[in-house]
Motif scaffolding. Structure first.
Motif, short mmCIF file in Angstrom:
data_model
loop_
_atom_site.label_atom_id
_atom_site.label_comp_id
_atom_site.label_asym_id
_atom_site.label_seq_id
_atom_site.Cartn_x
_atom_site.Cartn_y
_atom_site.Cartn_z
N ALA A 354 0.58 -1.28 0.09
CA ALA A 354 0.02 0.05 -0.03
C ALA A 354 0.80 1.19 0.13
CB ALA A 354 -0.98 -0.27 1.37
N TRP A 355 1.97 0.94 0.72
CA TRP A 355 2.93 2.16 0.94
C TRP A 355 3.41 2.63 -0.49
CZ3 TRP A 355 7.95 3.68 -0.23
CH2 TRP A 355 8.39 4.69 0.48
N LEU A 356 3.90 1.58 -1.12
CA LEU A 356 4.54 1.76 -2.28
C LEU A 356 3.80 2.09 -3.40
CD1 LEU A 356 6.62 -1.70 -3.17
CD2 LEU A 356 7.41 0.40 -3.28
N LEU A 357 2.23 1.64 -3.57
CA LEU A 357 1.30 1.92 -4.56
C LEU A 357 1.41 3.56 -4.01
CD1 LEU A 357 -0.45 0.53 -6.34
CD2 LEU A 357 -2.12 0.60 -4.93
N THR A 358 1.00 4.18 -3.05
CA THR A 358 0.84 5.50 -2.68
C THR A 358 1.89 6.46 -3.28
OG1 THR A 358 -0.29 4.76 -0.75
CG2 THR A 358 0.22 7.07 -0.90
N ARG A 359 3.33 5.78 -2.87
CA ARG A 359 4.43 6.58 -3.39
C ARG A 359 4.46 6.47 -4.77
NH1 ARG A 359 10.34 4.44 -3.63
NH2 ARG A 359 9.08 3.20 -5.08
N GLU A 360 4.21 5.56 -5.44
CA GLU A 360 4.28 5.62 -6.90
C GLU A 360 3.55 6.73 -7.61
OE1 GLU A 360 6.69 4.54 -9.17
OE2 GLU A 360 7.64 3.55 -7.28
N VAL A 361 2.29 6.80 -7.13
CA VAL A 361 1.07 7.57 -7.58
C VAL A 361 1.59 9.18 -7.35
CG1 VAL A 361 -1.39 8.37 -7.32
CG2 VAL A 361 -0.64 5.93 -7.40
N THR A 362 2.09 9.04 -6.31
CA THR A 362 2.57 10.68 -5.73
C THR A 362 3.62 11.18 -6.64
OG1 THR A 362 2.30 9.91 -3.36
CG2 THR A 362 3.28 11.97 -3.89
N ILE A 363 4.49 10.19 -7.05
CA ILE A 363 5.69 10.48 -7.74
C ILE A 363 5.08 10.90 -9.25
CG2 ILE A 363 7.63 9.68 -9.05
CD1 ILE A 363 8.29 8.18 -6.89
N GLY A 364 4.07 10.01 -9.87
CA GLY A 364 3.30 10.18 -10.89
C GLY A 364 2.91 11.48 -11.05
N LEU A 365 2.05 11.88 -9.86
CA LEU A 365 1.20 13.28 -10.10
C LEU A 365 2.55 14.19 -10.06
CD1 LEU A 365 -1.66 14.58 -9.65
CD2 LEU A 365 -0.99 14.40 -7.09
N ILE A 366 3.38 14.17 -9.13
CA ILE A 366 4.47 15.35 -9.18
C ILE A 366 5.12 15.51 -10.69
CG2 ILE A 366 6.71 16.02 -8.07
CD1 ILE A 366 5.69 14.59 -5.58
N ASN A 367 5.59 14.28 -11.21
CA ASN A 367 6.36 14.55 -12.26
C ASN A 367 5.41 14.67 -13.40
OD1 ASN A 367 8.86 14.16 -11.29
ND2 ASN A 367 8.88 11.71 -11.66
N GLY A 368 4.15 14.24 -13.36
CA GLY A 368 3.13 14.64 -14.29
C GLY A 368 3.03 16.04 -14.50
N VAL A 369 2.68 16.73 -13.24
CA VAL A 369 2.46 18.18 -13.50
C VAL A 369 3.80 18.88 -13.85
CG1 VAL A 369 2.38 20.12 -11.73
CG2 VAL A 369 0.97 18.11 -11.32
#
Lengths: 450, 450
Positions: A354-369
């Motif tokens: 769950a932690w990994l999934l959250t981190r990956e989505v956070t990274i996706g969001l940051i780099n996406g923006v």
């Protein structure tokens, strides 16, 4: 003075040169002067035509060892041209696990003939190893153990050893068993050599090492060896009876293959893939993978097809749409790669996914923006249209977050379904990122320009 | 009876549970009851917050060993919070190569303090190992060798060994040196134990094993171990003087990292990438890779841009063009993967690369033609236009042959330029297959529909 691989490489180069120039006497002499593992490497590194020429020149007494070092595919290739008596000759001097691997590749009739030509004891031992598939501990083990009893003194053990002509290679421990052959402990040679000879085995043996269960998967065996820095380890059946031992040289092969597996699978290839396979073998295997990907490419194309009207109005969309899809693919592949490696080395479990999934989505969001802003500015300036900048920025964020989520969730789901994430993950992931990339970009554009 | 990794996994799961519920006394007891390698694995498998909590609970006397098993990144993380005296405490009981790795990560001032706190002999030994970068034989070696002289009888050797409290782990051979410490040969313990005690070392020693030169790259060391099934091997300087020995446990780490390298690099990641790195560390590294790929995506897009007029006329082209590009990428990646693996394991050389290139292009042509026919029929039926079928078929063959050639030639060229093909290969390849895919398809279409 010190020599190394460079010398081996040089020998190989000279050998190939001699082979090219047809100096067959030289080739034969050189070939049989290098270690069997080097002969095997040379065969693996040669195009098909040379392989057959070289193989015929290998001394009969070296053939078994060379064969033992070859990949399954090449083993099968050369074995298919031998009869039972030739295989029986080769069988002598091979380790059980290697021989078992070889015999399992032969037609049943030939295997039976070979087994019948062996003496009773050898046959019984071999049949035991052949009994197990080669991806579990049982298939990796050899039966060449030296066992001792706990009540002996070290002095007796030393005299017992001296009665042997030879101690098997990679023997770092003597295995202590009871009268029904059950594993009790290990007596390291290191201990034997420094201890008081009047001490008993029972006093000096190590008992806090767990033996390996015969049905342990080979990747678990590898991890046990890596974590515990073992050179060899005993293998036991369900009742704790000693069956044999596994040595680090065979474990290294498992580690190499396991690590290669993810890399090769991502391109739809097998980790045993023969680098020099002839066209007739390599082409069909690759074609299947291309076919699967063609199918997914058509799925992505059909999503574009829904927006023909919009593209007709604003052709710039066709120019920019691959950027959105491709960035999603790249971001998703990064996540997928981290997860696949983490799963392969046993780092990812229930409690941290769950932690990994959250981190990956956070990274996706940051780099996406971040990259959305860059892309938006570039696209707006390029086509002199700020609307298209806003559209591509939004699509980029959507696709990178989707990519991160899919890249993280997919391997977790696939491995729970016992589907290899390294093989299936990439195909599914890029289909998702293509479809989401095209639909979000063209869909938003349709709303804007409608 | 037999136990295995499942048990270890269970311990880790119970530990995490205790950690989650805040039962810190239980956590501490359990943590220090498992082997250091397992503690290290648990730390590697934990999100950042848990890592720091767990690390504080590790017993001081275990810290060194645990640290030795951690990746460079995590080592640096924990070391950055220690002072010199703490590091000095940890240093005791660590192997030279592990300790050298750790010291090299510290600020010079701390390293000097730690070295000063050691006794003269330990310091001298360590400085020797630290002298070498950790990716050559010198950086992998330990100095805990047992050396003997050739003129001794085995009986004397046995008595000499018995004077030791302990023989270093992974000692399978005693190293025979002359009076100036030059390597002469190896006396396997296996031989020592079965031979006549009155024989001399000179009579029984093995002399046909080449020692490893101290500046041998670590991947060559790994290949030597793999090919020769070594457990340990002596390391010598240019004059043949014995410096230390390398053991298989450290080689296994090299093999694992080397094999991981290609897999991780293809996604622009480092093989030491921390699976549980915090967002603040992981996001910037990933962003760079996305940026590079964005640049290449714009190159591909700008080629599409040249054909705006044609797309405006026939929108179906926009629908189909990603298929041509994507199939090229897939085919090229397959070739690239086979070549990168072949180069990494030393199979590809001057004498066989022409053959490989030819084979790959042949495969590209055959599979290109096969799938071109399928795509042509599918596209023609879809858009009810046989012209578009012919165009996409031709573009497909062009792109798949280009992909095969590029996928094979690129890693050969890159590795000659000392650029890592696993890192740069994929990016360059997909840029080529995108550009060639778009240009050939849209270019041919422009000719047809003009």
């Amino acid at each position: 003075m010190p020599q190394n691989l460079a010398k081996q490489q040089e020998t190989l180069d000279r050998l190939t040169l001699a082979l090219d120039s047809g100096a067959m006497v030289d080739v034969r002499r050189m070939l049989n002067g290098i270690p069997p593992a080097d002969i095997a490497h040379l065969l693996e590194s040669s195009p098909p035509r040379f392989r057959n020429i070289l193989w015929k020149m290998v001394d009969v007494e070296l053939e078994g060892e060379v064969l033992g070092e070859l990949s399954d595919e090449l083993q099968a290739h050369f074995l298919s041209r031998m009869d039972a008596s030739e295989v029986a000759t080769i069988a002598e001097g091979l380790e059980d696990d290697d021989l078992a691997d070889i015999l399992q590749q032969l037609p049943d009739r030939v295997t039976r003939e070979v087994l019948n030509s062996m003496d009773h004891q050898d046959r019984a031992r071999l049949e035991q190893v052949m009994h197990y598939p080669d991806d579990i501990a049982g298939g990796l083990m050899n039966t060449d153990t030296i066992t001792i009893r706990a009540r002996l003194t070290l002095d007796v053990v030393l005299r017992y050893l001296r009665r042997h002509d030879e101690i098997p290679e990679m023997t770092d421990n003597l295995i202590v068993v009871n009268r029904t052959d059950q594993f009790i402990g290990l007596l390291p040679l290191r201990t034997l050599l420094v201890s008081d000879p009047s001490a008993t085995v029972r006093e000096m043996m190590v008992t806090d090492v767990d033996p390996i269960a015969v049905n342990t998967p080979d990747d678990e065996v590898a991890r046990l060896f890596e974590r515990n820095d073992w050179v060899s380890a005993p293998v036991v059946d369900d009742s704790g009876r000693l069956l044999g031992r596994i040595t680090i040289d065979d474990v290294v092969d498992v580690i190499r293959e396991d690590a290669d597996h993810s890399f090769m699978s991502m391109a739809g290839l097998d980790e045993e893939e023969d680098t020099f396979a002839p066209v007739s073998k390599a082409a069909p295997r690759r074609a299947v993978w291309l076919g699967i990907n063609l199918f997914t490419a058509f799925i992505a194309a059909s999503t574009i097809n829904m927006f023909q009207g919009t593209i007709e109005k604003v052709v710039a969309l066709a120019v920019l749409m691959p950027i959105v899809a491709s960035m999603g693919g790249i971001a998703g592949t990064q996540t997928l790669t981290v997860l696949i490696r983490g799963i392969a080395i046993g780092q990812v479990g229930k409690n941290n996914q769950a932690w990994l999934l959250t981190r990956e989505v956070t990274i996706g969001l940051i780099n996406g923006v971040i990259w959305a802003v860059v892309v938006a500015i570039a696209a707006s300036l390029w086509f002199d249209d700020w609307d298209i900048g806003i559209i591509i920025a939004a699509a980029m964020v959507i696709n990178l977050v989707t990519a991160a989520f899919t890249g993280a969730a997919l391997p977790l789901v696939l491995s729970r379904l016992n589907i290899d994430p390294a093989l299936a993950g990439g195909v599914i992931l890029t289909t998702v990122t293509d479809v989401v990339g095209f639909v979000s970009f063209l869909g938003l554009a349709t709303l804007f320009y409608a």
